[in-house]
Design an enzyme around this catalytic site. Sequence first.
Site, PDB file in Angstrom:
ATOM      1  CB  CYS A  35      -0.849  -0.362   1.377  1.00 58.05           C
ATOM      2  SG  CYS A  35      -1.640   1.462   1.413  1.00 58.05           S
ATOM      3  CB  CYS A  38       0.151   1.648   3.932  1.00 58.00           C
ATOM      4  SG  CYS A  38      -1.374   1.174   3.965  1.00 58.00           S
TER       5      CYS A  38
END
Length: 285
Positions: A35, A38
Amino acid sequence: MSQFHFDVSLEEFESKVLALAQEVPVVVDFWAPWCEPCKTLKPLLEKLAEEYAGRFLLAKVNADESPELAQHFGVRSIPTVKVLFQGQLVDEFTGALPEGQIRAFLDRFALPPVAGSNPREEAAELCANGQFEEALAKLIEASRAKPEDQAIQLDAVEVLMHLGRNDEAGELLGGEYSQEVDRANALRARLALTAGAADTAEIEARLAANPADHAARLELSRAYAAQSRFREALEAALEVVIRDRSFDEGAGRKAVLQLFEALGGSDQYDDLIREFRRKMSAALN
C-alpha cells in the site's frame, strides 16, 4: 522498539490492544506492505505517537497477515485507522491525511498532557503567552537532551524568527532535515519573506491615495509577511487577484501561493491556508 507504537497480530490483539485500551486510547492502523499511502501514513503516526508520549498508543496491524482482524473491524480499504478506548470504537478515518488533519483527529481523544512531560508543548504554551525567550530556552534544553529530534530544532527556528533573530534561524536551517523535509522547506520560504521588511505605514498611505496601485499592494503584502502578519499579507495579495488577476503576469496569485508555501509546515496556519484557498478559488472562478 518503542513503548508508544508496536506491531500486533490476531493472537496478541486482546493483550496488546483491548486490555490497554481500557486505560488509554489505542489507535489501530491497518496497513499492508503493498500500500503506497501506508508508506506515508505509518511513519507519520509513529512520529506522532512518540511526540504525544503515551497520550495515545499506536497498534500497527498488517492486514495481509491478520485478515481476520481487518474483517472483524470492517476494513474495506487500506490504510484504515480505528480508535479504541474503554471498550468502544470512538473514531476512525480512511486514507493518508495531511499531518495537520491527523493532529486535529488525535487531539479529539488523546489523553491530556502531563505537566512537564513534553517540552515542545510547554514551549508552545509559552509562545502563546508571548514568552518567546523562555520558550527558546526550553527548546534548547530539550534539544540537548534529544539532539536527534529535528522537530524540536525546527520549533527553535520558529521561535528565533518570532524574536527577529533571523541570522541564527538561517544558520539552523542550513542543516539537513531528512525527517522534517516539508516543514524545513516551509520555514526556509518563510525566512525568505523577511527580506521584504519595509515601513507598512508609508505603503498604506500610498495605497490610500491610489487604491489601484497593485505593485504597492504587493509590496505591502511582503512587508506584512516580514512582520509575521500573515492574514494581512494574504488579504493584500488576494486583493490584487480580485482587482486584476493578470497584473504583472499573475503576480498576485504567485504571492498568495508563496505565502501558502511559507506557512504550510506549521499546523497553526492550517485553518488560515484553507480559508484563503477557498477565497482564491472563488476569486479565480
